[in-house]
Design an enzyme around this catalytic site. Structure first.
Site, PDB file in Angstrom:
ATOM      1  N   PRO A  25      -8.085  31.828  41.475  1.00 44.89           N
ATOM      2  CA  PRO A  25      -8.677  31.947  42.810  1.00 44.89           C
ATOM      3  C   PRO A  25      -7.585  31.969  43.877  1.00 44.89           C
ATOM      4  CG  PRO A  25      -8.941  29.710  41.956  1.00 44.89           C
ATOM      5  CD  PRO A  25      -8.379  30.531  40.835  1.00 44.89           C
ATOM      6  N   LEU A  26      -7.657  32.933  44.781  1.00 51.32           N
ATOM      7  CA  LEU A  26      -6.607  33.118  45.791  1.00 51.32           C
ATOM      8  C   LEU A  26      -7.228  33.392  47.146  1.00 51.32           C
ATOM      9  CD1 LEU A  26      -4.401  35.349  43.495  1.00 51.32           C
ATOM     10  CD2 LEU A  26      -3.704  33.113  44.387  1.00 51.32           C
ATOM     11  N   THR A  27      -7.186  32.408  48.015  1.00 48.50           N
ATOM     12  CA  THR A  27      -7.679  32.552  49.385  1.00 48.50           C
ATOM     13  C   THR A  27      -6.862  33.603  50.115  1.00 48.50           C
ATOM     14  OG1 THR A  27      -8.549  30.333  49.509  1.00 48.50           O
ATOM     15  CG2 THR A  27      -7.837  31.293  51.587  1.00 48.50           C
ATOM     16  N   ALA A  58     -11.725  31.112  47.036  1.00 50.43           N
ATOM     17  CA  ALA A  58     -12.660  30.043  47.356  1.00 50.43           C
ATOM     18  C   ALA A  58     -13.637  30.524  48.435  1.00 50.43           C
ATOM     19  CB  ALA A  58     -11.901  28.807  47.813  1.00 50.43           C
ATOM     20  N   HIS A 174     -15.106  24.355  42.949  1.00 51.54           N
ATOM     21  CA  HIS A 174     -13.761  23.970  43.415  1.00 51.54           C
ATOM     22  C   HIS A 174     -13.761  22.462  43.660  1.00 51.54           C
ATOM     23  CE1 HIS A 174      -9.877  24.046  45.070  1.00 51.54           C
ATOM     24  NE2 HIS A 174      -9.974  25.033  45.929  1.00 51.54           N
ATOM     25  N   ALA A 176     -10.908  20.746  43.244  1.00 49.96           N
ATOM     26  CA  ALA A 176      -9.460  20.558  43.127  1.00 49.96           C
ATOM     27  C   ALA A 176      -8.781  20.548  44.499  1.00 49.96           C
ATOM     28  CB  ALA A 176      -8.873  21.690  42.272  1.00 49.96           C
ATOM     29  N   ASN A 177      -7.460  20.404  44.462  1.00 51.37           N
ATOM     30  CA  ASN A 177      -6.571  20.656  45.608  1.00 51.37           C
ATOM     31  C   ASN A 177      -6.926  19.901  46.890  1.00 51.37           C
ATOM     32  OD1 ASN A 177      -5.348  22.320  43.806  1.00 51.37           O
ATOM     33  ND2 ASN A 177      -5.902  24.243  44.799  1.00 51.37           N
ATOM     34  N   TYR A 179      -9.820  19.100  48.322  1.00 50.06           N
ATOM     35  CA  TYR A 179     -11.010  19.445  49.115  1.00 50.06           C
ATOM     36  C   TYR A 179     -12.157  18.473  48.797  1.00 50.06           C
ATOM     37  CZ  TYR A 179      -8.053  23.364  50.223  1.00 50.06           C
ATOM     38  OH  TYR A 179      -6.992  24.107  50.654  1.00 50.06           O
ATOM     39  N   ARG A 226     -12.919  23.303  38.511  1.00 44.77           N
ATOM     40  CA  ARG A 226     -11.464  23.201  38.672  1.00 44.77           C
ATOM     41  C   ARG A 226     -11.120  21.809  39.186  1.00 44.77           C
ATOM     42  NH1 ARG A 226      -6.865  27.059  41.590  1.00 44.77           N
ATOM     43  NH2 ARG A 226      -5.807  27.345  39.609  1.00 44.77           N
ATOM     44  N   ASN A 234      -2.815  18.115  50.373  1.00 41.45           N
ATOM     45  CA  ASN A 234      -3.845  17.528  51.254  1.00 41.45           C
ATOM     46  C   ASN A 234      -4.205  16.098  50.843  1.00 41.45           C
ATOM     47  OD1 ASN A 234      -4.289  20.049  52.585  1.00 41.45           O
ATOM     48  ND2 ASN A 234      -5.724  20.654  50.988  1.00 41.45           N
ATOM     49  N   GLY A 295       2.863  28.711  37.882  1.00 37.75           N
ATOM     50  CA  GLY A 295       4.261  29.055  37.659  1.00 37.75           C
ATOM     51  C   GLY A 295       4.546  29.731  36.333  1.00 37.75           C
ATOM     52  N   GLY A 316      -1.807  33.476  39.427  1.00 39.51           N
ATOM     53  CA  GLY A 316      -2.112  33.562  40.847  1.00 39.51           C
ATOM     54  C   GLY A 316      -1.206  34.529  41.577  1.00 39.51           C
ATOM     55  N   ARG A 317      -0.082  34.016  42.096  1.00 35.69           N
ATOM     56  CA  ARG A 317       0.788  34.825  42.944  1.00 35.69           C
ATOM     57  C   ARG A 317       1.223  36.143  42.312  1.00 35.69           C
ATOM     58  NH1 ARG A 317       3.830  29.327  44.374  1.00 35.69           N
ATOM     59  NH2 ARG A 317       3.089  29.039  42.232  1.00 35.69           N
TER      60      ARG A 317
HETATM   61  C1  FNR Z   1      -3.977  29.590  46.053  1.00 35.36           C
HETATM   62  N1  FNR Z   1      -4.613  28.710  45.171  1.00 35.36           N
HETATM   63  C2  FNR Z   1      -5.974  28.501  45.282  1.00 35.36           C
HETATM   64  N2  FNR Z   1      -6.600  27.641  44.436  1.00 35.36           N
HETATM   65  C3  FNR Z   1      -7.944  27.495  44.467  1.00 35.36           C
HETATM   66  O1  FNR Z   1      -8.503  26.747  43.678  1.00 35.36           O
HETATM   67  N3  FNR Z   1      -8.687  28.208  45.375  1.00 35.36           N
HETATM   68  C4  FNR Z   1      -8.128  29.055  46.271  1.00 35.36           C
HETATM   69  O2  FNR Z   1      -8.851  29.696  47.043  1.00 35.36           O
HETATM   70  C5  FNR Z   1      -6.718  29.180  46.256  1.00 35.36           C
HETATM   71  N4  FNR Z   1      -6.080  29.976  47.151  1.00 35.36           N
HETATM   72  C6  FNR Z   1      -4.739  30.222  47.060  1.00 35.36           C
HETATM   73  C7  FNR Z   1      -4.131  31.121  47.930  1.00 35.36           C
HETATM   74  C8  FNR Z   1      -2.795  31.418  47.790  1.00 35.36           C
HETATM   75  C9  FNR Z   1      -2.188  32.397  48.701  1.00 35.36           C
HETATM   76  C10 FNR Z   1      -2.034  30.791  46.781  1.00 35.36           C
HETATM   77  C11 FNR Z   1      -0.593  31.124  46.587  1.00 35.36           C
HETATM   78  C12 FNR Z   1      -2.625  29.893  45.936  1.00 35.36           C
HETATM   79  C13 FNR Z   1      -3.882  28.201  43.989  1.00 35.36           C
HETATM   80  C14 FNR Z   1      -3.880  29.249  42.866  1.00 35.36           C
HETATM   81  O3  FNR Z   1      -5.177  29.433  42.326  1.00 35.36           O
HETATM   82  C15 FNR Z   1      -2.939  28.861  41.700  1.00 35.36           C
HETATM   83  O4  FNR Z   1      -3.332  27.622  41.165  1.00 35.36           O
HETATM   84  C16 FNR Z   1      -1.487  28.798  42.130  1.00 35.36           C
HETATM   85  O5  FNR Z   1      -1.123  29.932  42.883  1.00 35.36           O
HETATM   86  C17 FNR Z   1      -0.532  28.643  40.944  1.00 35.36           C
HETATM   87  O6  FNR Z   1      -0.546  29.775  40.113  1.00 35.36           O
HETATM   88  P1  FNR Z   1       0.674  30.863  40.163  1.00 35.36           P
HETATM   89  O7  FNR Z   1       0.612  31.492  41.489  1.00 35.36           O
HETATM   90  O8  FNR Z   1       1.945  30.104  39.955  1.00 35.36           O
HETATM   91  O9  FNR Z   1       0.372  31.792  39.019  1.00 35.36           O
HETATM   92  C1  8K6 Z   2      -5.596  26.229  48.199  1.00 37.47           C
HETATM   93  C2  8K6 Z   2      -6.177  27.119  49.213  1.00 37.47           C
HETATM   94  C3  8K6 Z   2      -5.281  27.233  50.372  1.00 37.47           C
HETATM   95  C4  8K6 Z   2      -5.608  28.346  51.249  1.00 37.47           C
HETATM   96  C5  8K6 Z   2      -4.683  28.441  52.377  1.00 37.47           C
HETATM   97  C6  8K6 Z   2      -4.191  29.769  52.703  1.00 37.47           C
HETATM   98  C7  8K6 Z   2      -3.083  30.244  51.871  1.00 37.47           C
HETATM   99  C8  8K6 Z   2      -1.858  29.420  51.880  1.00 37.47           C
HETATM  100  C9  8K6 Z   2      -0.935  29.802  50.784  1.00 37.47           C
HETATM  101  C10 8K6 Z   2       0.234  28.932  50.651  1.00 37.47           C
HETATM  102  C11 8K6 Z   2       0.788  28.961  49.281  1.00 37.47           C
HETATM  103  C12 8K6 Z   2       1.823  27.968  49.013  1.00 37.47           C
HETATM  104  C13 8K6 Z   2       1.383  26.562  49.172  1.00 37.47           C
HETATM  105  C14 8K6 Z   2       2.159  25.632  48.322  1.00 37.47           C
HETATM  106  C15 8K6 Z   2       1.683  24.230  48.401  1.00 37.47           C
HETATM  107  C16 8K6 Z   2       2.270  23.409  47.339  1.00 37.47           C
HETATM  108  C17 8K6 Z   2       2.327  21.967  47.675  1.00 37.47           C
HETATM  109  C18 8K6 Z   2       3.361  21.247  46.891  1.00 37.47           C
END
Ligand code: FNR
Ligand code: 8K6
Length: 347
Positions: A25-27, A58, A174, A176-177, A179, A226, A234, A295, A316-317
């Site tokens: 999932p990637l916002t 998300a 979701h 996780a993270n 929220y 998740r 956060n 990663g 993800g990325r």
């Molecule tokens: C995320 N991640 C994330 N996780 C989640 O549960 N919901 C989300 O909407 C998002 N949005 C999001 C946006 C951006 C720009 C990043 C970089 C990351 C976290 C993502 O799902 C994933 O766990 C991490 O990016 C680690 O995986 P990679 O990128 O190392 O393959």
């Molecule tokens: C998890 C959803 C977040 C959505 C926000 C918008 C996108 C921000 C992307 C930033 C990616 C890097 C953040 C790394 C945080 C790691 C903390 C140790």
């Protein structure tokens, strides 16, 4: 290259995946101002339909769930219709897609929904400012009443039903993270003294009620979750959090969810109170389908599958940088490296 990544995988007798690569999932903050998914979003997801499963960015379950600009919703008929275009486009390319259901809790901001408060387990504020909205500071949340909690559970369940109406193959909760749901699961953000706080069983109650309400509504086989046992985003970790996740995972073990997915940015991160990496901790405490993330390269991800550290690999990325990630990996081609400027456009 013979790779575990390209083996098929049956989540259950209803859902089979064409390979073991998930799009994480990637916002992207690219929905329109009514939080409706756009044609450009449909094209973006369709380009990635050769993943075994896409998890959507998300998607908020109701207005006060919003903590970032232009994140899509699943609570109006317009939003459901917008998502229908996305799911149709993914299905037309032979793919599968789950919706990730989101409430940001104390990371919400009233600016986004013209409100006057944010709901969370407890009046414990998160420090700092909203990313991409640096002039907005987080506010002290209002502890959710029991009525608020019941309404939240009903709203999660309705959003899950809306996701199915929009054509999604299932949903990922979701939790996780840092929220809302995760805020109930950690001592730093949950200081309640009622049946939702103070003990692992109480702190897990909201998560399990949301999971069970959704599984009853749309089927456990279409419901995934998740989780972030090691808080880092956060949120501050507390060693006592482990007891909460020990309890929660034992409860999940008794259910038949589609999968459990680790929420992290870096799987190599270690937490003393979990005995090391989050993925190893969850694997040791949960025997069913586990999704690892954070990663990984195609090589290290394939190795992790071979070592049986988890069953499916989320990416993800690299998926932002390479819409054709799956095909490039299959052909052994070089991947384009990710960089943050790529977040500005939807390619
Ligand atoms: C995320 N991640 C994330 N996780 C989640 O549960 N919901 C989300 O909407 C998002 N949005 C999001 C946006 C951006 C720009 C990043 C970089 C990351 C976290 C993502 O799902 C994933 O766990 C991490 O990016 C680690 O995986 P990679 O990128 O190392 O393959
Ligand atoms: C998890 C959803 C977040 C959505 C926000 C918008 C996108 C921000 C992307 C930033 C990616 C890097 C953040 C790394 C945080 C790691 C903390 C140790």
């Amino acid at each position: 290259m013979t790779s575990k990544l390209f083996e098929t995988y049956a989540l259950n007798d209803q859902i089979s995946l064409q390979n073991r690569i998930l799009m994480a999932p990637l916002t992207r903050c690219m929905a329109d101002d009514n939080l409706v998914p756009t044609e450009a979003m449909a094209d973006y997801y369709a380009r990635r339909a050769d993943a075994g499963l896409i998890i959507s960015e998300a998607t908020i379950i109701r207005p006060d769930a919003q903590g970032y600009p232009n994140t899509p919703g699943l609570f109006t008929s317009e939003q459901i219709d917008g998502w229908r275009k996305v799911t149709d486009a993914v299905h037309a390319r032979g793919g599968k897609i789950f919706a990730q259901l989101w409430h940001t809790g104390r990371v919400a901001h009233p600016h986004f929904y013209n409100g006057d408060k944010v709901l969370a387990p407890s009046a414990e504020k998160v420090e700092g400012t909203v990313p991409r909205m640096r002039d907005l500071s987080y506010i002290t949340p209002t502890p959710a009443t029991l009525d608020d909690i019941n309404q939240l559970i009903a709203d999660y369940s309705q959003a899950a039903s809306n996701a199915i109406d929009a054509g999604f193959d299932g949903i990922e909760i979701h939790a996780a993270n840092g929220y809302l749901i995760d805020q109930f699961l950690h001592y730093e953000s949950n200081t309640r003294t009622d049946e939702y706080g103070g003990t692992p069983e109480n702190m897990s109650r909201f998560a399990l009620q949301v999971i069970d309400a959704i599984a009853d509504r749309i089927g456990a086989e279409r419901t995934a979750v998740r989780l972030t046992p090691g808080a880092y985003f956060n949120m501050q970790a507390d060693p006592r959090d482990r007891t909460v996740f020990d309890y929660l995972l034992a409860q999940l073990e008794q259910r038949t969810l589609a999968f459990v997915h680790i929420g992290t940015f870096d799987d190599a991160m270690e937490f003393d109170f979990l005995g090391g990496r989050v993925s190893d901790y969850v694997r040791a405490n949960y025997s069913k389908t586990l999704v690892g993330v954070g990663g990984f390269t195609p090589q290290s991800g394939d190795q992790a599958l071979r070592d049986d550290r988890f069953d499916l690999l989320a990416i993800g990325r690299p998926f932002i940088a390479n819409p054709d990630y799956v095909e490039k990996v299959r052909q052994g081609e070089t991947l384009t490296p990710y960089s943050e400027e790529m977040l500005e456009t939807l390619v």
